[in-house]
Design a protein around this motif. Structure first.
Motif, PDB file in Angstrom:
ATOM      1  N   MET A  40       0.831  -1.199   0.000  1.00  0.00           N
ATOM      2  CA  MET A  40       0.000   0.000   0.000  1.00  0.00           C
ATOM      3  C   MET A  40       0.871   1.257   0.000  1.00  0.00           C
ATOM      4  O   MET A  40       0.605   2.227  -0.737  1.00  0.00           O
ATOM      5  CB  MET A  40      -0.898   0.010   1.228  1.00  0.00           C
ATOM      6  CG  MET A  40      -1.679   1.305   1.420  1.00  0.00           C
ATOM      7  SD  MET A  40      -2.264   1.554   3.115  1.00  0.00           S
ATOM      8  CE  MET A  40      -0.706   1.698   3.991  1.00  0.00           C
ATOM      9  N   TYR A  41       1.939   1.245   0.805  1.00  0.00           N
ATOM     10  CA  TYR A  41       2.790   2.436   0.928  1.00  0.00           C
ATOM     11  C   TYR A  41       3.495   2.739  -0.389  1.00  0.00           C
ATOM     12  O   TYR A  41       3.659   3.917  -0.758  1.00  0.00           O
ATOM     13  CB  TYR A  41       3.807   2.215   2.044  1.00  0.00           C
ATOM     14  CG  TYR A  41       4.578   3.458   2.417  1.00  0.00           C
ATOM     15  CD1 TYR A  41       3.911   4.607   2.845  1.00  0.00           C
ATOM     16  CD2 TYR A  41       5.965   3.494   2.332  1.00  0.00           C
ATOM     17  CE1 TYR A  41       4.613   5.754   3.184  1.00  0.00           C
ATOM     18  CE2 TYR A  41       6.686   4.626   2.673  1.00  0.00           C
ATOM     19  CZ  TYR A  41       5.998   5.761   3.102  1.00  0.00           C
ATOM     20  OH  TYR A  41       6.691   6.893   3.433  1.00  0.00           O
ATOM     21  N   ARG A  42       3.906   1.697  -1.117  1.00  0.00           N
ATOM     22  CA  ARG A  42       4.529   1.935  -2.428  1.00  0.00           C
ATOM     23  C   ARG A  42       3.548   2.600  -3.383  1.00  0.00           C
ATOM     24  O   ARG A  42       3.930   3.484  -4.171  1.00  0.00           O
ATOM     25  CB  ARG A  42       5.034   0.603  -3.010  1.00  0.00           C
ATOM     26  CG  ARG A  42       6.263   0.048  -2.336  1.00  0.00           C
ATOM     27  CD  ARG A  42       6.919  -1.036  -3.180  1.00  0.00           C
ATOM     28  NE  ARG A  42       6.050  -2.189  -3.349  1.00  0.00           N
ATOM     29  CZ  ARG A  42       6.033  -3.232  -2.540  1.00  0.00           C
ATOM     30  NH1 ARG A  42       6.849  -3.264  -1.494  1.00  0.00           N
ATOM     31  NH2 ARG A  42       5.229  -4.252  -2.758  1.00  0.00           N
ATOM     32  N   GLN A  43       2.284   2.202  -3.324  1.00  0.00           N
ATOM     33  CA  GLN A  43       1.270   2.837  -4.167  1.00  0.00           C
ATOM     34  C   GLN A  43       1.043   4.293  -3.760  1.00  0.00           C
ATOM     35  O   GLN A  43       0.836   5.160  -4.617  1.00  0.00           O
ATOM     36  CB  GLN A  43      -0.038   2.049  -4.081  1.00  0.00           C
ATOM     37  CG  GLN A  43       0.055   0.648  -4.670  1.00  0.00           C
ATOM     38  CD  GLN A  43      -1.222  -0.150  -4.498  1.00  0.00           C
ATOM     39  OE1 GLN A  43      -2.222   0.363  -4.016  1.00  0.00           O
ATOM     40  NE2 GLN A  43      -1.179  -1.424  -4.884  1.00  0.00           N
ATOM     41  N   LEU A  44       1.097   4.557  -2.464  1.00  0.00           N
ATOM     42  CA  LEU A  44       0.947   5.938  -1.997  1.00  0.00           C
ATOM     43  C   LEU A  44       2.118   6.797  -2.451  1.00  0.00           C
ATOM     44  O   LEU A  44       1.938   7.956  -2.866  1.00  0.00           O
ATOM     45  CB  LEU A  44       0.833   5.969  -0.466  1.00  0.00           C
ATOM     46  CG  LEU A  44      -0.419   5.336   0.137  1.00  0.00           C
ATOM     47  CD1 LEU A  44      -0.342   5.353   1.661  1.00  0.00           C
ATOM     48  CD2 LEU A  44      -1.685   6.069  -0.321  1.00  0.00           C
ATOM     49  N   LEU A  45       3.339   6.250  -2.377  1.00  0.00           N
ATOM     50  CA  LEU A  45       4.515   6.990  -2.832  1.00  0.00           C
ATOM     51  C   LEU A  45       4.416   7.325  -4.312  1.00  0.00           C
ATOM     52  O   LEU A  45       4.823   8.416  -4.748  1.00  0.00           O
ATOM     53  CB  LEU A  45       5.782   6.179  -2.556  1.00  0.00           C
ATOM     54  CG  LEU A  45       6.210   6.043  -1.086  1.00  0.00           C
ATOM     55  CD1 LEU A  45       7.412   5.115  -0.979  1.00  0.00           C
ATOM     56  CD2 LEU A  45       6.532   7.408  -0.485  1.00  0.00           C
ATOM     57  N   ARG A  58      -7.603   5.361   5.176  1.00  0.00           N
ATOM     58  CA  ARG A  58      -9.026   5.178   4.887  1.00  0.00           C
ATOM     59  C   ARG A  58      -9.379   5.709   3.496  1.00  0.00           C
ATOM     60  O   ARG A  58     -10.242   5.160   2.816  1.00  0.00           O
ATOM     61  CB  ARG A  58      -9.862   5.858   5.971  1.00  0.00           C
ATOM     62  CG  ARG A  58      -9.694   5.195   7.332  1.00  0.00           C
ATOM     63  CD  ARG A  58     -10.642   5.740   8.392  1.00  0.00           C
ATOM     64  NE  ARG A  58     -10.480   5.011   9.633  1.00  0.00           N
ATOM     65  CZ  ARG A  58      -9.714   5.406  10.655  1.00  0.00           C
ATOM     66  NH1 ARG A  58      -9.042   6.544  10.566  1.00  0.00           N
ATOM     67  NH2 ARG A  58      -9.606   4.672  11.744  1.00  0.00           N
ATOM     68  N   GLN A  59      -8.704   6.795   3.075  1.00  0.00           N
ATOM     69  CA  GLN A  59      -8.935   7.289   1.721  1.00  0.00           C
ATOM     70  C   GLN A  59      -8.416   6.294   0.687  1.00  0.00           C
ATOM     71  O   GLN A  59      -9.002   6.128  -0.387  1.00  0.00           O
ATOM     72  CB  GLN A  59      -8.233   8.640   1.532  1.00  0.00           C
ATOM     73  CG  GLN A  59      -8.495   9.300   0.178  1.00  0.00           C
ATOM     74  CD  GLN A  59      -9.970   9.554  -0.069  1.00  0.00           C
ATOM     75  OE1 GLN A  59     -10.671  10.069   0.798  1.00  0.00           O
ATOM     76  NE2 GLN A  59     -10.451   9.210  -1.267  1.00  0.00           N
ATOM     77  N   TYR A  60      -7.349   5.599   1.038  1.00  0.00           N
ATOM     78  CA  TYR A  60      -6.814   4.551   0.160  1.00  0.00           C
ATOM     79  C   TYR A  60      -7.857   3.459  -0.062  1.00  0.00           C
ATOM     80  O   TYR A  60      -8.055   2.989  -1.194  1.00  0.00           O
ATOM     81  CB  TYR A  60      -5.548   3.963   0.782  1.00  0.00           C
ATOM     82  CG  TYR A  60      -5.017   2.741   0.077  1.00  0.00           C
ATOM     83  CD1 TYR A  60      -4.220   2.854  -1.061  1.00  0.00           C
ATOM     84  CD2 TYR A  60      -5.299   1.461   0.557  1.00  0.00           C
ATOM     85  CE1 TYR A  60      -3.724   1.731  -1.710  1.00  0.00           C
ATOM     86  CE2 TYR A  60      -4.810   0.334  -0.087  1.00  0.00           C
ATOM     87  CZ  TYR A  60      -4.022   0.471  -1.215  1.00  0.00           C
ATOM     88  OH  TYR A  60      -3.545  -0.637  -1.856  1.00  0.00           O
ATOM     89  N   LEU A  61      -8.571   3.074   1.002  1.00  0.00           N
ATOM     90  CA  LEU A  61      -9.614   2.057   0.879  1.00  0.00           C
ATOM     91  C   LEU A  61     -10.778   2.567   0.042  1.00  0.00           C
ATOM     92  O   LEU A  61     -11.371   1.823  -0.739  1.00  0.00           O
ATOM     93  CB  LEU A  61     -10.097   1.635   2.261  1.00  0.00           C
ATOM     94  CG  LEU A  61      -9.103   0.836   3.101  1.00  0.00           C
ATOM     95  CD1 LEU A  61      -9.683   0.532   4.477  1.00  0.00           C
ATOM     96  CD2 LEU A  61      -8.711  -0.454   2.402  1.00  0.00           C
ATOM     97  N   VAL A  62     -11.119   3.841   0.214  1.00  0.00           N
ATOM     98  CA  VAL A  62     -12.198   4.427  -0.588  1.00  0.00           C
ATOM     99  C   VAL A  62     -11.824   4.397  -2.070  1.00  0.00           C
ATOM    100  O   VAL A  62     -12.650   4.070  -2.933  1.00  0.00           O
ATOM    101  CB  VAL A  62     -12.495   5.871  -0.133  1.00  0.00           C
ATOM    102  CG1 VAL A  62     -13.455   6.557  -1.103  1.00  0.00           C
ATOM    103  CG2 VAL A  62     -13.089   5.875   1.273  1.00  0.00           C
ATOM    104  N   ASN A  63     -10.577   4.718  -2.370  1.00  0.00           N
ATOM    105  CA  ASN A  63     -10.123   4.700  -3.761  1.00  0.00           C
ATOM    106  C   ASN A  63     -10.135   3.284  -4.336  1.00  0.00           C
ATOM    107  O   ASN A  63     -10.372   3.079  -5.523  1.00  0.00           O
ATOM    108  CB  ASN A  63      -8.714   5.284  -3.861  1.00  0.00           C
ATOM    109  CG  ASN A  63      -8.667   6.765  -3.504  1.00  0.00           C
ATOM    110  OD1 ASN A  63      -9.687   7.456  -3.538  1.00  0.00           O
ATOM    111  ND2 ASN A  63      -7.494   7.248  -3.132  1.00  0.00           N
TER     112      ASN A  63
END
Length: 417
Positions: A40-45, A58-63
């Motif tokens: 998940m963190y790699r996707q956020l980066l 939580r926004q990551y889950l919404v996306n």
């Protein structure tokens, strides 16, 4: 106040230690959690987000999932949602709380509950149903012990009502399942002569109505793609092919496929006749040529030599009968291997059953016939599938009435601005 952690690695390390040492998760489970967290963190980066917060998680889950109903997610997606929520909880609180409540059944009342649970097991109820009854009755027993009640003879409707007041009113499902567990338990005690009066009649009724979830369905070409992808050149593939056809063409449940005996196959009449595991009702279905040929192919060239009365056996020694979980797993595997899009859809034998019902509806098959095919006790159960017949639903659409122009200009216009 929670200590601020400076790096994401430190955050997931600390969260993993709490999982390992406080919640007693296995080391492999913690490794699995950390793999998902780093992914998940790699996707956020990649999106330019370098600092993790609970809001970001939580926004990551919404996306990822939008407003999808949790119950409609696949097991993999449910696991992902749980894993990310665990990290968000740890970020907010600095700790984690186990949601698995320990079941306590002490004293004379606890012994009666254990006796009731053994009775449910003898009735061959689903393990999930039995665990549900045990879970809510355990809570009830704890409450009775706190009140000093040690005998069911001391129980009356006022004790039950007082206990219901302690339940969270925001969770009507909990109250409903609690009432159901208590009612069935008290009725059992009366039927066994342990209670002289039927105290279950004192349990209040609720107006809880469970909204059935929308079933997962696949189109005909998707099912054909899945069936066509099964490798029938080996014994295991021949068995799997016959099993999938029974689920897709006849809508049989996994339990009925696993429990199929040779005596259920009436070749001369081209029928399958058996008592359904779930309902106990007798069901007779046509033995379609395609299905029959697949079964014969398995019996002649794939089934191990065995005296077992069951049609489908395990592929490895000691070649015992398969169980419903094996049927579910092989259908899941066939869907995954076929390349059919299974995102946010259930893809087991029950999905094939749902799909058959949807196909029959598309062909304008009357509801009583579908009820007979699926082996339902009444058409009320079959109505559950009407919501997947989008073509018929479109015929019921009404035109939206036009809004008069003076609506927008009333009271100065712009909606009373």
């Amino acid at each position: 106040m929670r200590k601020i952690r400076t790096t994401f690695d430190q955050l997931i390390f600390d969260a993993g230690e709490v999982l390992l040492n406080k919640l007693l998760r296995t080391r492999n489970t913690v490794i699995w959690y950390r793999v998902y967290w780093r992914r998940m963190y790699r996707q956020l980066l990649a999106q330019g987000i370098s600092e993790f917060t609970s809001a970001v998680g939580r926004q990551y889950l919404v996306n990822q999932f939008g407003e999808l109903d949790y119950a409609t997610l696949s097991k993999r997606d449910k696991d992902l949602m749980k894993i990310i929520n665990v990290l968000c909880e740890f970020y907010d609180t600095g700790t984690l709380v186990s949601y698995k409540e320990r079941i306590v059944l002490d004293g004379p009342i606890g012994q009666l509950v254990n006796q009731f649970v053994a009775h449910l097991v003898s009735l061959r109820l689903k393990p999930s149903t039995i665990n549900e009854r045990k879970h809510y009755l355990s809570r009830f027993c704890i409450s009775l012990n706190e009140k000093g009640l040690i005998s069911m003879d001391q129980l009356d409707k006022f004790v039950i009502l007082d206990y219901l007041k302690t339940l969270d009113v925001r969770r009507p499902t909990v109250a409903h399942m609690t009432l159901r567990a208590i009612k069935t338990f008290l009725r059992y005690l009366f039927e066994q002569g342990i209670l002289k009066t039927d105290t279950s009649l004192s349990v209040p009724k609720d107006n809880y109505k469970k909204q059935a979830k929308l079933p997962s369905v696949f189109k005909t070409d998707e099912i054909q793609q899945m069936i066509g992808s099964i490798d029938r050149s080996n014994a295991c593939g021949k068995r799997n092919y016959a099993i999938v056809l029974l689920a897709a063409r006849l809508g049989l449940r996994a339990s009925d496929i696993a429990g199929m005996r040779f005596e259920n196959l009436h070749w001369e009449q081209s029928t399958i006749l058996f008592n359904q595991y779930k309902t106990g009702r007798e069901l007779q279905l046509p033995l379609l040529a395609e299905v029959g040929e697949a079964i014969i192919d398995y019996l002649k060239y794939g089934r191990p030599v065995s005296e077992e009365p069951y049609v489908f056996l395990l592929a490895r020694s000691p070649f015992g009968r398969i169980h419903s979980s094996s049927v579910t797993n092989l259908v899941n595997t066939a869907f995954v291997a076929s390349g059919v899009n299974i995102m946010h859809r259930h893809y087991g034998p029950h999905a094939l059953r749902h799909s058959l019902a949807g196909l029959l509806l598309e062909q304008s098959t009357v509801l009583p016939v579908i009820t007979e095919v699926l082996g339902h006790e009444s058409s009320c159960s079959t109505k559950y599938y009407l919501r997947v017949d989008l073509n018929s639903m479109k015929q019921c659409m009404l035109d939206v009435p036009a809004v008069p122009n003076d609506f927008y200009s009333q009271k100065g216009g712009y909606f009373y601005a």
